[in-house]
Motif scaffolding. Sequence first.
Motif, PDB file in Angstrom:
ATOM      1  N   TRP A 121       0.844  -1.201   0.000  1.00 52.54           N
ATOM      2  CA  TRP A 121       0.000   0.000   0.000  1.00 52.54           C
ATOM      3  C   TRP A 121       0.875   1.246   0.000  1.00 52.54           C
ATOM      4  O   TRP A 121       1.871   1.300   0.716  1.00 52.54           O
ATOM      5  CB  TRP A 121      -0.907  -0.003   1.233  1.00 52.54           C
ATOM      6  N   PRO A 122       0.546   2.267  -0.779  1.00 54.13           N
ATOM      7  CA  PRO A 122      -0.612   2.397  -1.675  1.00 54.13           C
ATOM      8  C   PRO A 122      -0.306   2.048  -3.133  1.00 54.13           C
ATOM      9  O   PRO A 122      -1.212   1.941  -3.945  1.00 54.13           O
ATOM     10  CB  PRO A 122      -0.942   3.888  -1.551  1.00 54.13           C
ATOM     11  N   ASP A 123       0.981   1.884  -3.488  1.00 51.35           N
ATOM     12  CA  ASP A 123       1.344   1.788  -4.909  1.00 51.35           C
ATOM     13  C   ASP A 123       0.750   0.563  -5.588  1.00 51.35           C
ATOM     14  O   ASP A 123       0.169   0.656  -6.678  1.00 51.35           O
ATOM     15  CB  ASP A 123       2.872   1.766  -5.053  1.00 51.35           C
ATOM     16  N   PRO A 126      -3.775   0.010  -3.978  1.00 46.14           N
ATOM     17  CA  PRO A 126      -4.399   1.300  -3.624  1.00 46.14           C
ATOM     18  C   PRO A 126      -5.799   1.151  -3.017  1.00 46.14           C
ATOM     19  O   PRO A 126      -6.245   2.016  -2.271  1.00 46.14           O
ATOM     20  CB  PRO A 126      -4.445   2.053  -4.955  1.00 46.14           C
ATOM     21  N   GLN A 163      -1.052  11.453   3.691  1.00 44.75           N
ATOM     22  CA  GLN A 163      -2.144  10.483   3.657  1.00 44.75           C
ATOM     23  C   GLN A 163      -3.006  10.519   4.912  1.00 44.75           C
ATOM     24  O   GLN A 163      -4.177  10.147   4.877  1.00 44.75           O
ATOM     25  CB  GLN A 163      -1.558   9.068   3.504  1.00 44.75           C
TER      26      GLN A 163
END
Length: 1017
Positions: A121-123, A126, A163
């Motif tokens: 996460w997040p790449d 997501p 984030q």
Amino acid sequence: MATANVSHILAGTLSADANTRIAAELKLSEVLLHQEAGLALAQLVLAQDVDIPLRQSASIILRKYVKERWSPYFESFKGNAPSVEVKSQIRHAVLQGLSDSNRKIRSLCAHTMSYIGNCDWPDEYPELLNSLIALISSSSSDAVHGAMQVFTEFIKSDLTEDQILPVLRQLLPVLLTILGSTEQHTSLTRARTVSVFRQCVTALYMVKDQHPQAVKEATATILPVWLEAFKVLLNLDPLKDVSNQDNWDGLAVRIQVFKTLDVIHTSFPRAMTSYVRGYLDASLRHLQSPGSSEEETVEIPHLICPLFDFVSNVVRGGKAKEWLQVENLNSLVSAIFNYSQMTADDEETWATNANAFVAHEEDDTQAYGVRVAGFELLYTILNRSPVQICVTFQTAIRQVIATSQRARENGSTAWWKPLEASFAAIGSQSEDVLECIDNEGDSGRVKPIDVEDLLANVVPSVLNQSDFPFLQGRGFVFASQFARLLPLQMAGQYLEAAMHVIESNSSGIPVKISAVKAIHNFCEGAEDSAITPFVSRIAQDLGPFLLITTEDTLSLVLETMSVVLDVNRGQWLTTDLSNSLVLAVLEVWAKNNKDPIFLSIFTEIFTSLASSTGTGVYETVVKQALPTLCTAIASSKPQEAWIAGSAIDLISSLVRGAPEGGLGDGFFALLAPSLFSCLSEAEDRDVLQNGMACLALIVRKDCRQILEWRDPSGQSGLDHILKVIARLLQNDDESGGLVIGDLIIHLLRRAGEAVLPVLPELLQAMVLRMLSAKTATFIQSLVVPFAFLAYNQQDTVLYLLESTMTNGRNGLDILIQTWCENAETFQGFWQSRVSTLALTKLYASGRPSLQSLMVKGDIILKPETKNVIMTRSRTKTTPHEFTSVPFPVKALKLLVHDLRAGGDSATIPKAEFDVDSDDGDEEWTEEEQQNQGFKQEEFAFLSEMLGPRGVNFDNDDILEETDDEDLRNDAISQIDMQTHLVSFFKECASHNVNNFSANIDQLSAEEIMVVRHAIDH
């Protein structure tokens, strides 16, 4: 790969047959090399028709698979990562597992998902956040529980500054809804929402500096809603959570609320302002509601600890002044006394486990619990309102005494517990209570608490309660904590009673240990005249305990023996008693020579024994201890270096305690062979440092023995010391820095002309090492001996350096460059002074070889580095640059710096800041605002401790009494440095010494002002 195949292998790993199990585990290792194995495991976790133990096993192996096969992100990665498609399928299966009907499966899946989230996460994943929020927003309590477990770790470690805020906007409303859904969700699930919210608050605090405005807006909208919800929850009757139920899970929510309030108060105190009084009232209601008993379940302590912590922090922050009124204080102190009572488990454990009992009683080793938290709260409120709290103690202890007496008359077997707890609570604050009594007495006011009456009329009857050993023991300890209030005769009676317990065969563990603790306190707190009549008997009684105790109990006995030996400086010791004590301590040392805590006490005991003025005691101690310790050094193996290191340390203690007349004939002759043999081969840092320190002590105490001793080949002790120094100078490890310097200094001071033949070789080795020295302490150890020589034998040392070439550079150049660059970092009172005095002599000498030396001057300020904090990476890309100045100018700069450091405290103007602070200090009193949150006397004490510009932190004589009597009594230490420097500058100015006027012109404007001020006044 078929799930059935993996299922069969896993079943084999659970087999009771060892051969089957081993074969299955080997097969499983092979299977996990294939990427399909992860998917098969995930599917097996979800299989509802498979037995739970097998599903649990699959989940555990899946987590191991993720850590070892998922991605190079993990340190334990072993290769063969699954494809993107397989990863996606595994993630989906694990997400499904978070909603499983079995609690253990959900928890295991949550752990696995946390690992996956950490990595992906997040790449690469997501949608994880939205998926988790969807789960906790669902109507399924199972899904909420599973997702909540993931969020607990997720918020803590995986969100970046950018984030956090968006996540919280989505997450917190859902959490608040769950918290309020008492019918739909269990208490434990609701408690977890508060725990996750606490992580959110911590996350907001961590990014407050990066996003001040956004965090301010978030807290302004988020915190009031939650604080209002907490207020409602805490106003509900806590008895409802503990009555007529099989469990007390309802308390879990309250536990998390108090923990969270503590975090909010620490992170965003301003948000709490309007709620503080209500929360304090609620805290008191909670303390008065459930009560404490032997039968209480574990939830009560779990609630009381965070509650005490919260109240402590509020009081410490100055927000509870108005609330701390008589009625509330009485209730609070009574509640602390009540909750500090021993439990049935405590009794059972401590009655048979001496080490556990000692550990609980010691401040440094106490396990955190209700009693510790309660005593910490007492300490906090006592510091805020000492007189009022002492008055409250008086009222509370009288009530406890009366109720305990009634309970005893009514046949209660637990009548003693409130009394023991109350004595323990007041005794834990004995130092502050005694200080308060003294202050009130000095002011002519009535004592706020009558401890003398308790000691005379209550505690003596407690000492006779042999059927209640914990209360009996507490009586001894309480009396010893207030030993200085006891009349001489009464102190003797208490000591007599304590020794009777120690000598009795019928006394149990708790009361014997308490008696030893009491003797320890009496020896520290009472007058020597009260102890002296009993001290020899005490030492004899404690001796046997050394050989039968271990761990914490042994530590207590050793510490007590140490303070006993300090009474009247051991004048009462006899040769027989000292002989038996040395033998006992050596036996204990042989079993515990790897323990640094024990070793520190052993050294204190040996120093006390050796320093006794009793007839023949020193000689007896050395005769018994030195041969044994020398043998230990000689026979110690390299892999057991701590034996040699600790033996050398104990010998240093003997030297430290030796009489001024010397170590006694034959001391060094016995030690030298084993010590020099050890130091010539040792690689262990502690052994080498201890050896150098020991040699420095011997040089100071009895240098004659070193100079006169010869080995079989005719080499002297001095020759061997120089070999050790040379060896350490060639060592890349610089950790022994200051120890080497101390040894060299004392050799130069004590050995006199004996060192002259080897001086050129020694100085050349030191100059050579300067070229590669890196650490400040090691560089100081190389430079300060030169400073001492420059001050005392200037022409000799300068001639040697001028005629020495090292790596193509002149020895004087190397020394002066190193000295000037590091002089401002030198540690130690004497060491800094000798450097300063030597610089004045070098400047005044006008020696031609010094005039032409160019050294590093001031830092050059560049536009790109001005007003920028230079981190390590910035310094690499944009290194600092310095001016280059002649040595005489640099010497003046360093002397000006020293002149300013010895002056009055610099006046620091108050800065005006418009930044809106959330420190919550707007409620400080005027006195606290003027003194940065402290009371006047607290701030005065802090200022005195720090000294001008914090100079006391660099002043060894102020911070601690060094044991180096030589340097403390040296003429250099007696010089009024401020007066000396002013005279130096005036003399230079009046005679233009070494072209003083031209050199002054090269100083900065601020430095010139300092010099002008010194000359003109």
